[in-house]
Design a protein around this motif. Structure first.
Motif, PDB file in Angstrom:
ATOM      1  N   SER A  63      -4.264   4.286   2.503  1.00  0.00           N
ATOM      2  CA  SER A  63      -5.468   4.695   1.796  1.00  0.00           C
ATOM      3  C   SER A  63      -5.515   3.969   0.464  1.00  0.00           C
ATOM      4  CB  SER A  63      -5.495   6.210   1.604  1.00  0.00           C
ATOM      5  OG  SER A  63      -4.306   6.655   0.981  1.00  0.00           O
ATOM      6  N   VAL A  64      -4.476   4.167  -0.348  1.00  0.00           N
ATOM      7  CA  VAL A  64      -4.299   3.399  -1.577  1.00  0.00           C
ATOM      8  C   VAL A  64      -3.080   2.512  -1.376  1.00  0.00           C
ATOM      9  CG1 VAL A  64      -3.843   3.484  -4.044  1.00  0.00           C
ATOM     10  CG2 VAL A  64      -5.298   5.213  -2.992  1.00  0.00           C
ATOM     11  N   PRO A  65      -3.213   1.179  -1.448  1.00  0.00           N
ATOM     12  CA  PRO A  65      -2.057   0.310  -1.237  1.00  0.00           C
ATOM     13  C   PRO A  65      -0.942   0.638  -2.227  1.00  0.00           C
ATOM     14  CG  PRO A  65      -4.094  -0.964  -1.272  1.00  0.00           C
ATOM     15  CD  PRO A  65      -4.441   0.428  -1.711  1.00  0.00           C
ATOM     16  N   THR A  66       0.274   0.749  -1.742  1.00  0.00           N
ATOM     17  CA  THR A  66       1.393   1.128  -2.596  1.00  0.00           C
ATOM     18  C   THR A  66       2.703   0.589  -2.052  1.00  0.00           C
ATOM     19  OG1 THR A  66       2.636   3.004  -3.499  1.00  0.00           O
ATOM     20  CG2 THR A  66       1.576   3.325  -1.366  1.00  0.00           C
ATOM     21  N   LEU A  67       3.628   0.295  -2.945  1.00  0.00           N
ATOM     22  CA  LEU A  67       4.973  -0.120  -2.558  1.00  0.00           C
ATOM     23  C   LEU A  67       5.863   1.076  -2.262  1.00  0.00           C
ATOM     24  CD1 LEU A  67       5.559  -2.992  -5.155  1.00  0.00           C
ATOM     25  CD2 LEU A  67       5.205  -3.237  -2.688  1.00  0.00           C
ATOM     26  N   SER A  68       5.472   2.245  -2.727  1.00  0.00           N
ATOM     27  CA  SER A  68       6.252   3.462  -2.526  1.00  0.00           C
ATOM     28  C   SER A  68       5.979   4.015  -1.133  1.00  0.00           C
ATOM     29  CB  SER A  68       5.884   4.504  -3.585  1.00  0.00           C
ATOM     30  OG  SER A  68       6.642   5.680  -3.412  1.00  0.00           O
ATOM     31  N   ARG A  69       7.043   4.348  -0.420  1.00  0.00           N
ATOM     32  CA  ARG A  69       6.896   4.858   0.938  1.00  0.00           C
ATOM     33  C   ARG A  69       7.130   6.369   0.981  1.00  0.00           C
ATOM     34  NH1 ARG A  69       6.082   1.063   4.320  1.00  0.00           N
ATOM     35  NH2 ARG A  69       6.445   2.472   6.083  1.00  0.00           N
ATOM     36  N   LYS A  70       6.377   7.046   1.836  1.00  0.00           N
ATOM     37  CA  LYS A  70       6.438   8.504   1.902  1.00  0.00           C
ATOM     38  C   LYS A  70       7.848   8.994   2.215  1.00  0.00           C
ATOM     39  CE  LYS A  70       2.982  10.506   3.870  1.00  0.00           C
ATOM     40  NZ  LYS A  70       2.033  11.023   4.901  1.00  0.00           N
ATOM     41  N   GLU A  71       8.562   8.268   3.083  1.00  0.00           N
ATOM     42  CA  GLU A  71       9.889   8.729   3.494  1.00  0.00           C
ATOM     43  C   GLU A  71      10.915   8.644   2.360  1.00  0.00           C
ATOM     44  OE1 GLU A  71       9.263   4.578   5.454  1.00  0.00           O
ATOM     45  OE2 GLU A  71       8.067   6.343   4.927  1.00  0.00           O
ATOM     46  N   TRP A  72      10.561   7.984   1.268  1.00  0.00           N
ATOM     47  CA  TRP A  72      11.477   7.898   0.126  1.00  0.00           C
ATOM     48  C   TRP A  72      11.321   9.077  -0.828  1.00  0.00           C
ATOM     49  CZ3 TRP A  72      10.022   2.153  -1.273  1.00  0.00           C
ATOM     50  CH2 TRP A  72      10.471   1.308  -0.247  1.00  0.00           C
TER      51      TRP A  72
END
Length: 576
Positions: free
Chosen positions: A545-554
């Motif tokens: 949705s919003v490009p991000t380097l952060s991943r949900k699983e982190w």
């Protein structure tokens, strides 16, 4: 620490889209529309067609004679521009086509589209002694209308009054697939080369300019025509440069997240919602284990030479003193242009392995090399230019009285690269900078024409990312030379220590710099390699949705400075 202005180099070209201003909003001019979006579902398509038919006068089948007349129709369609831009275009269209004159009826007695929507003109006689009627139609087609074929749209313009045309400009008036100026008719080809300069003159961001090919375009939905033209434009200008990758490569199980952080928060103008602002923050990720030690060694040997003594200066065959972060600084060691070129087009196997793992980790994106040569005219991204003594300066650093030399230097400008190699040494100057920012590219850039002006991390837009890898075998703490990252509003930040094979991923608009090595490092360079990348959200992915380097699983990222919700709270509270 002095205040940092991320785009002080770009003031002359940033008039279209200002840098975010922390929490303070400011008025900006209309912005360009968004990038390629997820294709609509069948249900959405059917609903759109139904809505279009209910909200416009019906379009009848064309007779052979009518079809032939439509083939000859002369029109310019401005597709996907926001409402304020459209009004500027409508107001100033006569400055593009001076012969334009308004009329109330056409040759068949039908009501013409009025002055707020289009014009009819009768240019000078052609060689055959006849005149050509031109309709300059300015439409902001919404998603519903964009599912109709180009033939249907031209037919609507030919037969409907202004009210019916306005029905196509519904509340959903953003054409998510992009902004295109479509020239319909051979007589209008002469205007193609001047349209983007004209748009800039009237205060509108440039766009992709294309020509209608009836047999190719007329039976397609307008959204498909737009996407087809933009993809052709992207291929022609080499805006999509995929990384070389292996097949079946996955991130190693021992790869670990060392830092997952956000900083540099504020409000920025939204291109998907013109006139509105969105919350924004930069991302920083540090990974250990993405690159094996043997791969790190192979990459270091490749950019120097096997057996090179890394305790001394870099080998001159592959390195030169040519890099600067700020005009007037002493040049530092960087890889030669031919080596940078080879990293992209003839990479070593170890480099390809790292790229493959990165692509597998961020599988919801298509990851490409940044098309560096298509992003700048020399004012937004630094260039290296030889001076009279054979040394290199940043563009614009030519001294007084060097006008003739400057002309010669323009012919020797080097092609920008999608990689940067650094070998920073004791005493080297290092300045705060950003690697790139899509809100500050020059208007002549093909990237701006295709993707528009936008702030990094705009939903649905390509994300500009830098990947940094530390290459030295060892780098003791007392050698210093950490990479520093700044939160400009709070004037605080974070740092990352060099560690063998460590990978740092950062949004390219995050302010950062290298700290120079300490005297303890002696003559040892601190080697690092930087990939300049663009993450394109995949059309099939609904996870972005919003490009991000952060991943949900982190888990949730650590929030620093202005990105922390408790930033700026009062330290003292009176007790009751």
């Amino acid at each position: 620490m002095p205040a940092f202005t991320a785009h002080s180099r770009h003031d002359a070209i940033s008039m279209m889209l200002p840098r975010r201003m922390g929490r303070a909003k400011q008025h900006v001019m209309p912005l360009a529309k968004s990038l390629f979006s997820t294709s609509p579902s069948t249900t959405e398509h059917s609903t759109a067609i139904k809505s279009f038919n209910e909200n416009t006068v019906g379009v009848v089948d064309l007779s052979p004679a009518a079809a032939a007349a439509l083939q000859q129709r002369q029109a310019i369609l401005f597709i996907g521009f926001d409402a304020a831009e459209v009004e500027l275009v409508r107001t100033n269209i006569s400055s593009l086509i001076p012969e334009v004159s308004m009329s109330s009826t056409d040759q068949n007695g039908h009501q013409c589209i009025n002055s707020s929507t289009g014009y009819h003109t009768t240019p000078a006689d052609t060689e055959g002694g006849t005149t050509v009627e031109v309709s300059v139609s300015v439409l902001n087609l919404g998603r519903t209308a964009s599912f109709r074929t180009l033939t249907d749209i031209l037919q609507v313009l030919q037969h409907l009054d202004d009210h019916a045309v306005r029905e196509m400009e519904a509340a959903d008036a953003s054409l998510a697939e992009g902004r295109v100026v479509l020239l319909c008719g051979g007589e209008l080809q002469q205007y193609g080369a001047m349209i983007n300069n004209w748009l800039l003159d009237i205060g509108v961001a440039p766009a992709v300019v294309g020509a209608r090919v009836p047999e190719r375009h007329d039976d397609l939905a307008v959204s498909e025509v737009v996407q087809q033209l933009r993809m052709s434009h992207a291929r022609y200008h080499e805006l999509l440069q995929p990384m070389r990758m292996q097949t079946g490569v996955y991130p190693p199980k021992d790869a670990r997240v060392i830092m997952n952080a956000v900083l540099d928060a504020g409000e920025v103008p939204s291109t998907s919602l013109p006139g509105q602002y969105r919350q924004d923050e930069g991302h920083l990720v540090v990974l250990d284990g993405l690159c094996s030690d043997s791969e790190r060694t192979q990459i270091l040997d490749w950019i120097t030479s096997p057996g090179h003594d890394h305790s001394g200066v870099p080998p001159a065959a592959r390195w030169e003193q040519a890099c600067v972060d700020r005009a007037g600084d002493q040049a530092t060691w960087g890889l030669r242009p031919e080596v940078l070129e080879a990293l992209q087009h003839e990479p070593p196997e170890a480099l390809v392995a790292v790229q493959s793992r990165l692509a597998a980790l961020y599988h919801e994106y298509d990851i490409c090399h940044m098309p560096a040569s298509q992003l700048s005219d020399g004012t937004a991204v630094r260039r290296r230019i030889p001076d009279a003594a054979g040394e290199r300066k940043e563009d614009g650093a030519v001294g007084e009285g060097d006008e003739e030399q400057e002309e010669e230097e323009e012919e020797e400008e080097e092609v920008l690269s999608s990689f940067v190699g650094n070998a920073v040494m004791v005493g080297d100057p290092c300045a705060w900078h950003v690697d790139a920012d899509p809100s500050s590219f020059p208007p002549s850039s093909p990237w701006v024409h295709n993707y528009g002006y936008y702030h990094n991390r705009e939903p649905g837009k390509p994300l500009f990312v830098s990947m940094l890898m530390y290459l030295n075998d060892t780098w003791p703490e007392d050698y210093h030379s950490e990479t520093l990252f700044l939160d400009p509003e709070s004037q605080t930040g974070v740092f990352v220590r060099p560690a063998a094979g460590r990978v740092v991923l950062m949004d390219q608009d995050v302010p950062h710099r290298i700290s120079q090595p300490s005297s303890e490092a002696g003559s040892r360079p601190r080697y690092s390699l930087v990939w300049k990348l663009v993450f394109f959200p995949k059309e099939t992915s609904k996870a972005v949705s919003v490009p991000t380097l952060s991943r949900k699983e982190w888990g949730e990222p650590v929030r620093y400075g202005s990105a922390n919700s408790r930033y700026g709270v009062m330290a003292w509270c009176e007790k009751d």
